[in-house]
Enzyme design. Structure first.
Site, PDB file in Angstrom:
ATOM      1  N   LYS A 157      -1.944   1.851 -24.759  1.00  0.00           N
ATOM      2  CA  LYS A 157      -2.426   1.840 -26.148  1.00  0.00           C
ATOM      3  C   LYS A 157      -1.202   1.994 -27.066  1.00  0.00           C
ATOM      4  CE  LYS A 157      -7.135   3.402 -25.137  1.00  0.00           C
ATOM      5  NZ  LYS A 157      -7.267   4.011 -23.810  1.00  0.00           N
ATOM      6  N   GLU A 213      -0.661   4.886  -0.388  1.00  0.00           N
ATOM      7  CA  GLU A 213      -1.422   6.118  -0.589  1.00  0.00           C
ATOM      8  C   GLU A 213      -0.555   7.341  -0.283  1.00  0.00           C
ATOM      9  OE1 GLU A 213      -3.313   3.523   0.346  1.00  0.00           O
ATOM     10  OE2 GLU A 213      -5.457   3.975   0.113  1.00  0.00           O
ATOM     11  N   TYR A 235       0.847  -1.196   0.000  1.00  0.00           N
ATOM     12  CA  TYR A 235       0.000   0.000   0.000  1.00  0.00           C
ATOM     13  C   TYR A 235       0.884   1.248   0.000  1.00  0.00           C
ATOM     14  CZ  TYR A 235      -4.934  -1.109   0.285  1.00  0.00           C
ATOM     15  OH  TYR A 235      -6.209  -1.469  -0.017  1.00  0.00           O
ATOM     16  N   ARG A 272      -1.347  -1.695 -18.563  1.00  0.00           N
ATOM     17  CA  ARG A 272      -2.650  -1.028 -18.487  1.00  0.00           C
ATOM     18  C   ARG A 272      -2.610  -0.029 -17.346  1.00  0.00           C
ATOM     19  NH1 ARG A 272      -6.229  -3.490 -21.652  1.00  0.00           N
ATOM     20  NH2 ARG A 272      -7.786  -2.016 -20.960  1.00  0.00           N
ATOM     21  N   ASP A 309      -6.898  14.800 -23.699  1.00  0.00           N
ATOM     22  CA  ASP A 309      -6.838  13.359 -23.434  1.00  0.00           C
ATOM     23  C   ASP A 309      -6.123  12.724 -24.624  1.00  0.00           C
ATOM     24  OD1 ASP A 309      -7.306  10.655 -23.262  1.00  0.00           O
ATOM     25  OD2 ASP A 309      -9.400  10.852 -22.673  1.00  0.00           O
ATOM     26  N   THR A 351      -3.626   7.077 -21.266  1.00  0.00           N
ATOM     27  CA  THR A 351      -3.411   5.717 -20.781  1.00  0.00           C
ATOM     28  C   THR A 351      -1.974   5.367 -21.139  1.00  0.00           C
ATOM     29  OG1 THR A 351      -4.234   4.869 -22.874  1.00  0.00           O
ATOM     30  CG2 THR A 351      -5.795   4.916 -21.042  1.00  0.00           C
TER      31      THR A 351
HETATM   32  N1  DSN Z   1     -11.609   1.623 -24.290  1.00  0.00           N
HETATM   33  C1  DSN Z   1     -10.819   2.632 -24.920  1.00  0.00           C
HETATM   34  C2  DSN Z   1     -10.864   2.536 -26.398  1.00  0.00           C
HETATM   35  O1  DSN Z   1     -11.087   1.463 -26.889  1.00  0.00           O
HETATM   36  O2  DSN Z   1     -10.680   3.529 -27.080  1.00  0.00           O
HETATM   37  C3  DSN Z   1     -11.178   3.980 -24.459  1.00  0.00           C
HETATM   38  O3  DSN Z   1     -11.576   3.954 -23.134  1.00  0.00           O
END
Ligand code: DSN
Length: 481
Positions: free
Chosen positions: A276, A69, A67, A282, A244, A273
């Site tokens: 991607k 925090e 943990y 993730r 974003d 994120t």
């Molecule tokens: N799930 C993501 C996507 O596929 O673009 C976005 O949250």
């Protein structure tokens, strides 16, 4: 991977699966099967990728048990010295890779990163002035009456983001999402003829609506965005610009998007994120200017549960990978391959939203095949092509059935696919869609979900894909015993 690394990886995973199988063999089996399935399919989901063994392995350690925090050097738990090392390193790599003043690497996902960003903007723009007005130094000095008036102010805030069917994300103010409830929201769309962002229309809407937050960025818009223009709009109306970049962070990291197309120098707050196009574990991340840093730092426990230290460690490894020259080459190939995929569709008469792409994804409008997105997605999956259905602007089939299929190049580019393979992928997809007919409901009426795929098409496409997939193996040299 070098031969030595392949050998080590094979042995490490084989042994790890044995350890897992001793407790729950079905999980070990599902894990083996997942690798086999990923190896055998054409992964075209624009938001997915294949992280390196180093990134994956970093997630499977005892950091998971800790943990932590709070923030580096300021934790609510004892014994966080190694987590501090991990979080500091991940943040340092992020700052240096993206040229950001500040990086917060704790968010567990992109949605969490956006929530942290929203709250930090509210805190900075609303809470701080409110504190000043009542002469309090920090939130602990607020009385219940102060909180009441603060809540009222927070409830009156406005957010302007890209609409879901134009390619924005649920968290950009879509009404059923919490972002559409935390804020009074309005949405901007794209030009009805070209499908492109119309900056004058965004500016006009912003002038009228006067948002506190202008959100830029997308999940399904196949074009680059001029973030300098978005900042001009934000400045004119006194909004905070939040970008974003979850989908295209890899293209920013790999310097494919530079200048006005790089959000970091233009936005006050950037969220992303890490899994991607950036090809990490993730998770999520927030980059911000110094001005917003103190409020972003309050992400946990304001918005987030305890940081996932094992994932922060994997973020550090992935960001270190993204700082290598080879990542720039990869990112450029992702963009080049998207061009090849788009041209492959256009040359075969298929319709693409905006008529093409200049990022990592294409949005195929499948209505000309007489199909819904749901039917197309299912038929493609039968043929071993993994995609996701997606709305097109002003979609007559709504967000569930949709009229589009979104396709991205990051994953197959990691496997080594190039121009010829992506052209062939377009050919195979067109082949499947041209040989799929809409089905009927049980009662014999028209159905938006059922479909009939021509005899032999799935097998033909799978065998053509197998040739390419065998030539470009996933995790080459990784063999499980
Ligand atoms: N799930 C993501 C996507 O596929 O673009 C976005 O949250």
């Amino acid at each position: 991977m070098s031969d030595d690394l392949s050998r080590l990886t094979s042995s490490a995973y084989s042994q790890a699966l044995e350890v897992i199988a001793a407790v729950e063999p079905r999980i070990a089996e599902a894990t083996r099967q997942e690798l086999a399935d990923q190896r055998a399919s054409l992964k075209l989901i624009a938001s997915e990728n294949y992280a390196s063994p180093a990134v994956l392995m970093t997630m499977g350690t005892w950091f998971s048990d800790k943990y932590a925090e709070g923030t580096v050097g300021h934790r609510f738990y004892a014994g966080c010295q190694n987590v501090d090392t991990v979080e500091s390193l991940a943040a340092e790599h992020a700052r240096e890779l993206f040229g950001a003043e500040y990086a917060y690497v704790q968010p567990h996902s992109g949605i969490d990163a956006n929530l942290v960003a929203f709250w930090s903007i509210l805190a900075h723009r609303v809470e701080s002035p409110a504190l000043e007005r009542i002469g309090a130094k920090n939130v602990n000095e607020l009385t219940e009456a102060d909180w009441e008036s603060l809540r009222k102010e927070l409830g009156n805030q406005r957010l302007l983001g890209m609409s879901l069917d134009a390619g924005g994300h649920l968290t950009h103010g879509f009404r059923p999402n919490i972002s559409g409830k935390m804020f009074h929201q309005q949405q901007y769309g794209t030009d009805p003829v070209t499908g492109l962002l119309d900056y004058d229309a965004v500016a006009a809407k912003a002038r009228e609506f006067k948002p506190l937050v202008l959100v830029a960025g997308y999940s399904a818009y196949p074009r680059r965005v001029d973030f300098a223009k978005m900042r001009e709009i934000a400045d004119e109306v006194g909004a905070t610009l939040m970008v974003d970049m979850a989908h295209f962070a890899g293209l920013v990291a790999g310097k494919v998007f530079t200048g006005d197309e790089d959000p970091v120098p233009h936005a006050h707050v950037v969220t992303t994120t890490t899994h991607k196009s950036l090809r990490g574990p993730r998770g999520g991340m927030v980059l911000a200017t110094e001005e917003y840093a103190p409020s972003v730092d309050r992400g946990c426990p304001m918005v987030l549960g305890g940081p996932l230290s094992h994932v922060m460690a994997a973020k550090a490894v992935a960001l270190a990978e993204a700082r290598q020259d080879s990542f720039r080459t990869y990112a450029q190939k992702v963009a080049d391959n998207a061009q090849s995929l788009a041209q492959g569709f256009l040359s075969r008469g298929a319709n693409l939203v905006t008529g093409g792409t200049d990022n990592h994804l294409v949005l195929l409008d499948v209505s000309s095949f007489g199909l819904t997105g749901r039917q197309a997605e299912s038929a493609l999956l039968d043929a071993g092509v993994v995609t996701n259905r997606n709305s097109v602007p002003n979609d007559p089939n709504g967000a569930w059935y949709t009229s589009g299929v979104r396709l991205g190049t990051p994953a197959l580019t990691t496997r080594g696919f190039g121009h010829d393979e992506f052209d062939r992928v377009a050919e195979l997809i067109v082949d499947v869609l041209a040989n799929t007919q809409p089905g009927t409901t049980k009662a014999g009426g028209p159905s938006k979900a059922s479909y009939v795929l021509g005899d032999g098409v799935a097998d033909k496409v799978k065998s053509a894909s197998a040739e390419m997939l065998d030539k470009h193996p996933l995790y080459p040299g990784l063999e499980l015993s």
